[in-house]
Enzyme design. Structure first.
Site, PDB file in Angstrom:
ATOM      1  N   HIS A 157       0.844  -1.206   0.000  1.00  0.00           N
ATOM      2  CA  HIS A 157       0.000   0.000   0.000  1.00  0.00           C
ATOM      3  C   HIS A 157       0.877   1.253   0.000  1.00  0.00           C
ATOM      4  O   HIS A 157       0.642   2.191  -0.779  1.00  0.00           O
ATOM      5  CB  HIS A 157      -0.904  -0.024   1.233  1.00  0.00           C
ATOM      6  CG  HIS A 157      -1.622   1.260   1.499  1.00  0.00           C
ATOM      7  ND1 HIS A 157      -2.932   1.481   1.137  1.00  0.00           N
ATOM      8  CD2 HIS A 157      -1.210   2.411   2.110  1.00  0.00           C
ATOM      9  CE1 HIS A 157      -3.293   2.694   1.505  1.00  0.00           C
ATOM     10  NE2 HIS A 157      -2.272   3.282   2.101  1.00  0.00           N
ATOM     11  N   GLU A 158       1.883   1.278   0.862  1.00  0.00           N
ATOM     12  CA  GLU A 158       2.763   2.453   0.927  1.00  0.00           C
ATOM     13  C   GLU A 158       3.594   2.587  -0.352  1.00  0.00           C
ATOM     14  O   GLU A 158       3.882   3.702  -0.794  1.00  0.00           O
ATOM     15  CB  GLU A 158       3.667   2.361   2.155  1.00  0.00           C
ATOM     16  CG  GLU A 158       2.928   2.340   3.483  1.00  0.00           C
ATOM     17  CD  GLU A 158       1.990   3.521   3.666  1.00  0.00           C
ATOM     18  OE1 GLU A 158       2.249   4.603   3.072  1.00  0.00           O
ATOM     19  OE2 GLU A 158       0.982   3.380   4.388  1.00  0.00           O
ATOM     20  N   HIS A 161       1.640   4.573  -2.758  1.00  0.00           N
ATOM     21  CA  HIS A 161       1.782   6.020  -2.552  1.00  0.00           C
ATOM     22  C   HIS A 161       3.085   6.532  -3.169  1.00  0.00           C
ATOM     23  O   HIS A 161       3.114   7.615  -3.755  1.00  0.00           O
ATOM     24  CB  HIS A 161       1.781   6.339  -1.056  1.00  0.00           C
ATOM     25  CG  HIS A 161       0.423   6.343  -0.428  1.00  0.00           C
ATOM     26  ND1 HIS A 161      -0.647   7.033  -0.956  1.00  0.00           N
ATOM     27  CD2 HIS A 161      -0.041   5.746   0.714  1.00  0.00           C
ATOM     28  CE1 HIS A 161      -1.704   6.862  -0.182  1.00  0.00           C
ATOM     29  NE2 HIS A 161      -1.367   6.087   0.836  1.00  0.00           N
ATOM     30  N   GLU A 236      -6.101   7.099  -0.579  1.00  0.00           N
ATOM     31  CA  GLU A 236      -6.039   5.842   0.168  1.00  0.00           C
ATOM     32  C   GLU A 236      -6.693   4.707  -0.622  1.00  0.00           C
ATOM     33  O   GLU A 236      -6.182   3.583  -0.647  1.00  0.00           O
ATOM     34  CB  GLU A 236      -6.713   6.005   1.535  1.00  0.00           C
ATOM     35  CG  GLU A 236      -5.984   6.953   2.478  1.00  0.00           C
ATOM     36  CD  GLU A 236      -4.533   6.571   2.695  1.00  0.00           C
ATOM     37  OE1 GLU A 236      -4.228   5.366   2.810  1.00  0.00           O
ATOM     38  OE2 GLU A 236      -3.686   7.483   2.745  1.00  0.00           O
TER      39      GLU A 236
END
Length: 330
Positions: A157-158, A161, A236
């Protein structure tokens, strides 16, 4: 939206954000100048000054803050949350490095610098100005709470980003939020003093002008928060989707979010200016669990249950036999 479109959007958003924050700095500087001088001209202690002093100082502070946030913002954010470098003598932190390297390969970005926060609450965030200058931080609580698959999903997930360039936009917001709050506090503290000095010097002040300046000083931090929220909530969902793409295992991220949701303590080291960086809201604000216009304006994160539902749909497909992962893993 494909990768290149997301990156282009984030580059535009970064420029617009910096311009918006500079306008807020300009407004605060003008407000302080108006209190000290009034509409007729700038003066300090009755002596005319050829330039709007506080407006110039505010623009200088805003420009310096923008430059600092771009080149040093990641280190400022990491220092603000007490993050330390990885200690590979610890088994769970060696595993973290292995997982980060795997997900860097899967996402096609360089391995970021890895940090650990001495914090029991499970949480994580990424920051930096580009994939080549990125950092990833997790809490000690996250390493203890998640199994390897779930940790891999959070790291993925990071990495989403980082790859999408969300980190640059959100990092700049973090630093400029602090600078706006500082200047607004200065405006509030100085306005009353300046108004009294003008009243004594000129035999009367303009209370309406003072009220207008106070409103500007109070409104600027709120406007800054609204700007920050406008760029954080939808990212997100996109990072969740990117993380599922990298791991090919959306249910692992759903399980991780379920565990993070179940933890009912705030992340002690997170600040108001850094809350939007984390994978889940570190302040446990009830607003983040709501939908609607107010939530979209003020919440830093989308509802976790909505995120989990989307990930479950990815994992189970649209089959009518889909069931909650909590029943399938019990």
């Amino acid at each position: 939206m494909d990768l290149f479109a997301q990156q282009a959007r984030n580059r535009r958003a970064t420029i617009l954000l910096m311009a918006a924050f500079l306008l807020l700095f300009l407004g605060l500087g003008l407000a302080i100048d108006m209190v000290y001088s009034g509409p007729s001209g700038v003066s300090l202690s009755g002596v005319p000054v050829p330039v709007p002093v506080f407006t110039t100082l505010a623009l200088g502070l805003g420009s310096a803050s923008a430059a600092t946030s771009y080149f040093r913002g990641d280190q400022m954010v990491l220092a603000s949350v007490g993050a330390r470098e990885l200690d590979e003598t610890r088994l769970e932190e060696r595993q973290l490095r292995n997982v980060v390297e795997e997900m860097a390969l899967a996402s096609g970005v360089p391995v970021p610098a890895i940090y650990v926060m001495p914090e029991a609450d499970p949480n994580a965030f990424a920051t930096g100005r580009s994939p080549a200058h990125a950092s990833l931080a997790v809490t000690e609580g996250l390493l203890q709470a998640l199994d390897r698959e779930e940790l891999q999903a959070v790291v993925a997930h990071e990495m989403g980003h980082i790859r999408n360039l969300d980190i640059r936009t959100m990092m700049i917001v973090s630093v400029l939020l602090g600078a706006i709050a500082l200047l607004s506090d200065l405006a509030l503290r100085s306005s009353g003093h300046a108004h009294r000095r003008r009243s004594d010097r000129e035999g009367g002040g303009n209370p309406l002008l003072l009220i207008a300046v106070l409103l500007v000083a109070l409104f600027a931090p709120l406007a800054a928060r609204l700007i920050a929220m406008a760029v954080s909530r939808t990212r997100e969902y996109e990072a969740d989707r990117s993380g599922a793409e990298f791991t090919r295992n959306p249910l692992a991220l759903a399980r991780a979010l379920e565990k993070l949701e179940a933890h009912q303590h705030p992340t002690r080291l997170a600040t108001q200016g850094t809350a939007h960086l984390f994978i889940v809201d570190p302040r446990l604000s009830k607003l983040n669990e709501q939908e609607g216009r107010v939530a979209n304006l003020f919440a830093t994160h989308p509802p976790i249950r909505q995120r989990i539902a989307r990930l479950e749909r990815m994992g189970y497909g649209d089959s009518g036999t889909r069931t909650s992962f909590r029943r399938t893993t019990s």
